[in-house]
Scaffold this active site. Structure first.
Site, short mmCIF file in Angstrom:
data_model
loop_
_atom_site.label_atom_id
_atom_site.label_comp_id
_atom_site.label_asym_id
_atom_site.label_seq_id
_atom_site.Cartn_x
_atom_site.Cartn_y
_atom_site.Cartn_z
N GLY A 185 -1.97 -11.46 4.61
CA GLY A 185 -1.90 -10.24 5.41
C GLY A 185 -3.20 -9.94 6.13
CB ALA A 186 -6.11 -11.97 6.81
CB SER A 187 -2.63 -10.73 11.33
OG SER A 187 -1.66 -9.84 10.82
N GLY A 193 -6.86 -6.45 5.31
CA GLY A 193 -7.08 -7.88 5.19
C GLY A 193 -8.05 -8.41 6.21
CE LYS A 198 6.11 -10.57 7.71
NZ LYS A 198 7.36 -9.78 7.56
CG ASP A 204 7.75 -14.21 4.76
OD1 ASP A 204 7.40 -13.66 3.70
OD2 ASP A 204 8.77 -13.89 5.39
CE1 TYR A 261 3.93 0.25 -1.97
CE2 TYR A 261 3.37 2.38 -2.94
CZ TYR A 261 2.99 1.23 -2.27
OH TYR A 261 1.67 1.03 -1.92
CE LYS A 313 -0.21 -2.40 -3.29
NZ LYS A 313 -0.21 -3.42 -2.23
#
Length: 418
Positions: A17-19, A23, A42, A74, A168, A172
């Site tokens: 999730g670094a886009s 992240g 993704k 993903d 959720y 988590k």
């Protein structure tokens, strides 16, 4: 802010999730030391609402001084994870740090959470963290640095953190339970820790959930990046910890946290799962289509209004009304109050000059609020923030959320009199 030390030069950091968001902030912080960053996310094509792709993030990382490897991943797909790990090892020779940051969120209660949404949260948060960790661990065990960092909360079993978004929370907490297990399993080989913010963090996802007004109540992503950077400096013996960003930075000597605030001096929205703020379960969405429906629990109205704190509160509210307030608000609010001095009350901010009263309004209400009389009085007197009341389940709202937020602003103007 925490200065870079150069200690991560040459280290390979694999971040899911670094886009964008947290992240990417961690990636850029490490890149300034000259680290190799694997952007496992993704987003290969631009999103209609969220800025950034793995390729634009790679450009920023290279510009900051690091080396980037963008990989379409993903975390629900084990093969994509495996392929990215193999590309990483081939390009950089190994993996030193893994950041499990990819996450899915839906702040909805049990009946309002579709099975597909529940599956998404479990598969991204819990399962995805497990699969990515499993794929990276053989290489982490060979590293002198060897850190796994999950962006997940401390395990807090206070029921308030489950009651409004059970799925959720469990998804988590799954990430956090891996910290407990893997820290013991790989003790002496890999440091495994969790990191969580004390306050809401300004990201595109946060704005989608909380609406544009949430931004001023947030800290910048820099605080998470600095906290993660501090953890990466720790030895392998620093493991099994549930770190809160502000706490570790205080230990590093940071005293002025206004540097991290989007709007310095503005009150901050506390984040989930911290007993320090037990009523701040979450910040709900204002943006269209993002507001989950709540099942309204209608209390039994009293046959007639009683003289007391609620009646006094409405009397003061009525005295505070003006044509300007009505013009600025244009909404009718219905309050269904349980307990002593309760019943059904309304606040009409559509008719000339405004009006309040016991019973039903003459026109249909735009917003229906259900809560106890005690919490109602606390809310209007400024002792209980509506956001806090709503997210902790003390306040149920049905109707137009944007108009509900307008009422919060109005209450802030009245607090001095109440």
């Amino acid at each position: 802010m925490l200065p870079n030390t150069g200690r991560l030069a040459g280290c390979t950091v694999f971040i899911t999730g670094a886009s964008r968001g947290i992240g990417k902030a961690i990636a850029l912080k490490a890149a300034k030391d000259g680290a190799n960053i694997v952007i496992a996310a993704k987003t290969a094509q631009p999103h209609s609402k969220l800025l950034g792709t793995i390729y634009t993030a790679a450009e920023e990382i290279e510009a900051a001084g690091g080396k980037a490897l963008p990989c379409v991943v993903d975390v629900r797909d084990e093969q994509q994870i495996s392929d990215a790990v193999q590309k990483t090892v081939k390009k950089f020779g190994g993996i030193d740090i893994l950041v499990n940051n990819a996450s899915a969120i839906s702040l909805t209660n049990t009946l309002d959470t579709p099975t597909k949404r529940m599956d998404l949260m479990m598969n991204v948060n819990t399962r995805g963290t497990y699969l990515t960790s499993k794929a990276c661990i053989p290489y982490l065990k060979k590293s002198k640095v060897a850190h796994i960092l999950n962006i997940s909360p401390p395990l807090n079993l206070n029921p308030v953190w489950f009651k409004e978004h059970c799925a959720y929370t469990i998804a988590k907490y799954g990430m956090s339970m891996y910290v407990l297990g893997m820290a013991e399993e790989f003790k002496g080989e890999i440091a495994v820790n969790a990191l969580w913010p004390k306050t809401a963090i300004d990201t595109a996802a946060t704005e989608m959930l909380g609406g544009p007004g949430i931004k001023s109540q947030c800290r910048k992503v820099d605080i998470i990046a600095d906290a993660a950077y501090s953890i990466f400096q720790k030895p392998k013996s620093f493991t099994g910890n549930f770190v809160i960003d502000e706490n570790i930075l205080k230990a590093e000597g940071i005293q002025n946290f206004d540097i991290y605030a989007v709007k310095p001096g503005h009150p901050l929205q506390p984040d989930f799962f911290l007993d320090e703020y037990p009523e701040a379960v979450s910040k709900k969405m204002e943006s269209a289509g993002a507001v989950p429906e709540f099942k309204e629990e209608k209390p039994q109205p009293q046959p007639k209004p009683c003289s007391g704190a609620v009646e006094k509160t409405f009397r003061i509210v009525k005295d505070s009304l003006s044509d300007d307030i009505v013009k600025a608000t244009q909404a009718i609010y219905l309050f269904e109050l349980s307990g002593e001095d309760g019943g059904t009350w309304f606040l009409d901010l559509k008719s000339k000059g405004g009006n309040v009263g016991y019973g039903e309004p003459s026109d249909q209400a735009d917003v229906v609020m259900s809560m106890s009389t005690d919490d109602f009085v606390k809310m209007f007197s400024g002792k209980l923030k509506p956001t806090m009341a709503f997210m902790s389940g003390k306040l149920k709202i049905k109707g137009n959320m944007a108009l509900a937020i307008k009422l919060e602003k109005l209450m802030n103007q009245m607090n001095a009199r109440l």
